[in-house]
Design a protein around this motif. Structure first.
Motif, PDB file in Angstrom:
ATOM      1  N   PHE A  91       0.849  -1.190   0.000  1.00  0.00           N
ATOM      2  CA  PHE A  91       0.000   0.000   0.000  1.00  0.00           C
ATOM      3  C   PHE A  91       0.888   1.246   0.000  1.00  0.00           C
ATOM      4  CE2 PHE A  91      -2.989  -2.902   2.434  1.00  0.00           C
ATOM      5  CZ  PHE A  91      -3.843  -3.110   1.353  1.00  0.00           C
ATOM      6  N   TYR A 124      -1.369  -1.000  -4.353  1.00  0.00           N
ATOM      7  CA  TYR A 124      -2.544  -0.124  -4.293  1.00  0.00           C
ATOM      8  C   TYR A 124      -2.113   1.238  -3.760  1.00  0.00           C
ATOM      9  CZ  TYR A 124      -5.506  -4.125  -5.272  1.00  0.00           C
ATOM     10  OH  TYR A 124      -6.096  -5.206  -5.890  1.00  0.00           O
ATOM     11  N   HIS A 146      -2.664  -0.029  -8.844  1.00  0.00           N
ATOM     12  CA  HIS A 146      -4.093   0.236  -8.705  1.00  0.00           C
ATOM     13  C   HIS A 146      -4.227   1.566  -7.952  1.00  0.00           C
ATOM     14  CE1 HIS A 146      -5.141  -4.100  -9.582  1.00  0.00           C
ATOM     15  NE2 HIS A 146      -3.873  -4.206  -9.210  1.00  0.00           N
ATOM     16  N   LEU A 148      -6.454   4.325  -6.413  1.00  0.00           N
ATOM     17  CA  LEU A 148      -7.832   4.383  -5.943  1.00  0.00           C
ATOM     18  C   LEU A 148      -8.240   5.816  -5.627  1.00  0.00           C
ATOM     19  CD1 LEU A 148      -7.836   1.281  -3.548  1.00  0.00           C
ATOM     20  CD2 LEU A 148      -8.367   1.361  -5.995  1.00  0.00           C
ATOM     21  N   GLU A 153     -11.789  -2.387  -4.545  1.00  0.00           N
ATOM     22  CA  GLU A 153     -11.572  -3.703  -5.144  1.00  0.00           C
ATOM     23  C   GLU A 153     -11.610  -4.748  -4.042  1.00  0.00           C
ATOM     24  OE1 GLU A 153      -8.256  -4.301  -7.734  1.00  0.00           O
ATOM     25  OE2 GLU A 153      -8.340  -2.247  -8.532  1.00  0.00           O
ATOM     26  N   ILE A 164     -10.577  -3.576  -0.436  1.00  0.00           N
ATOM     27  CA  ILE A 164      -9.699  -2.407  -0.370  1.00  0.00           C
ATOM     28  C   ILE A 164     -10.433  -1.199  -0.938  1.00  0.00           C
ATOM     29  CG2 ILE A 164      -7.468  -1.435  -1.038  1.00  0.00           C
ATOM     30  CD1 ILE A 164      -6.594  -4.398  -1.571  1.00  0.00           C
TER      31      ILE A 164
END
Length: 291
Positions: A91, A124, A146, A148, A153, A164
């Motif tokens: 993350f 992410y 990814h 966000l 997701e 997430i």
């Protein structure tokens, strides 16, 4: 008759003069080493929590606030720390470069993200108040991250369902309410990514885990758990000692009903390299089955 004048003997330096100068030099060298270690070496902060929503251990790596500079901690060191821990998910929580940076510096977190994706980790990201450039976001997506922005997701990690969610707020209005954007899934372990902490609103929402950056751990931390030297949110010095009525969300875990918020102190030294007792960190967080 000429007077006999006594000649003064030359002044001799005392034996202690040279050792004093040497001791001062060594003191400055020691201060420099402590400063260098505290600002430009990377700590691995290993921590864990339990949850009845996972049946086997899930490992997260969390990084934030790189505020990329030419002479900061190298990407290779960050990647090495993460690889050593073998996380299931990485993350990235925003402010990976500083607003108005040259593209040379903006490229550093893009390259870091690309290296992590190439190493095989699902990555992410959310952005902070600095790293909002549309080209930067597009490049993150291009290398496989990814990103966000009020997106969500659900993925499977070793038989565990991880939900997430990510937001990109740089400001929270009085009517801010995450329940209008997301729904928690009781069959999943729910993770919210948000650069800027907002404890009361995140507690109201109630994700199992909320991950934040932004504070840099308030840079200088006093020894023995006495808290930060200065709280930038409340604009107070020695808040945990002199203003005990204030709620201080600087770094670490802050529980709420049904979950917890975690704030990482990040990697960079923005706005100045004044970290003390609060080294740059990669967080390795294990979510373990309860019981």
């Amino acid at each position: 008759m000429a007077e006999n004048k006594q000649k003064k003997a030359p002044t001799k330096k005392t034996e202690t003069d040279k050792p004093k100068k040497k001791s001062h030099l060594w003191l400055w060298i020691l201060i420099f080493i402590v400063w260098l270690f505290g600002n430009y070496t990377l700590n691995t902060n290993k921590t864990s929590i339990t949850s009845p929503k996972v049946s086997s251990k899930v490992r997260f790596a969390v990084i934030s606030d790189q505020h990329a500079t030419k002479h900061g901690i190298k990407n290779s060191k960050i990647v090495e720390k993460i690889k050593d821990a073998s996380p299931d998910i990485v993350f990235i929580l925003g402010d990976m470069y500083t607003r108005k940076s040259d593209w040379e510096l903006i490229q550093k977190p893009i390259d870091l993200t690309a290296d992590l994706v190439s190493a095989g980790y699902p990555v992410y990201c959310v952005t902070g108040e600095h790293d909002t450039d549309e080209r930067y976001v597009a490049e993150l997506k291009k290398v496989g991250a990814h990103v966000l922005s009020y997106d969500e997701e659900t993925i499977d990690v070793k038989g565990n369902r991880i939900h997430i969610m990510g937001i990109d707020n740089v400001y929270y209005s009085p009517t801010f309410d995450l329940s209008t954007a997301f729904s928690l899934d009781d069959s999943c372990y729910n993770v919210l990514l948000a650069h800027i902490p907002n404890y009361d609103k995140f507690a109201d929402f109630g994700a199992d885990l909320t991950l934040c950056g932004d504070t840099h751990g308030e840079m200088a931390q006093l020894p023995f758990g006495a808290g930060p030297l200065y709280c930038s949110e409340n604009k107070t010095w020695l808040p945990k000692l002199l203003h005990k009525e204030q709620k201080i969300y600087d770094k670490g875990f802050f529980d709420y009903e049904g979950g917890t918020m975690f704030i990482t102190s990040g990697i960079g030294v923005y706005p100045a390299p004044v970290r003390f007792n609060n080294r740059p960190e990669v967080v390795i967080m294990d979510i373990r089955p309860k019981g």
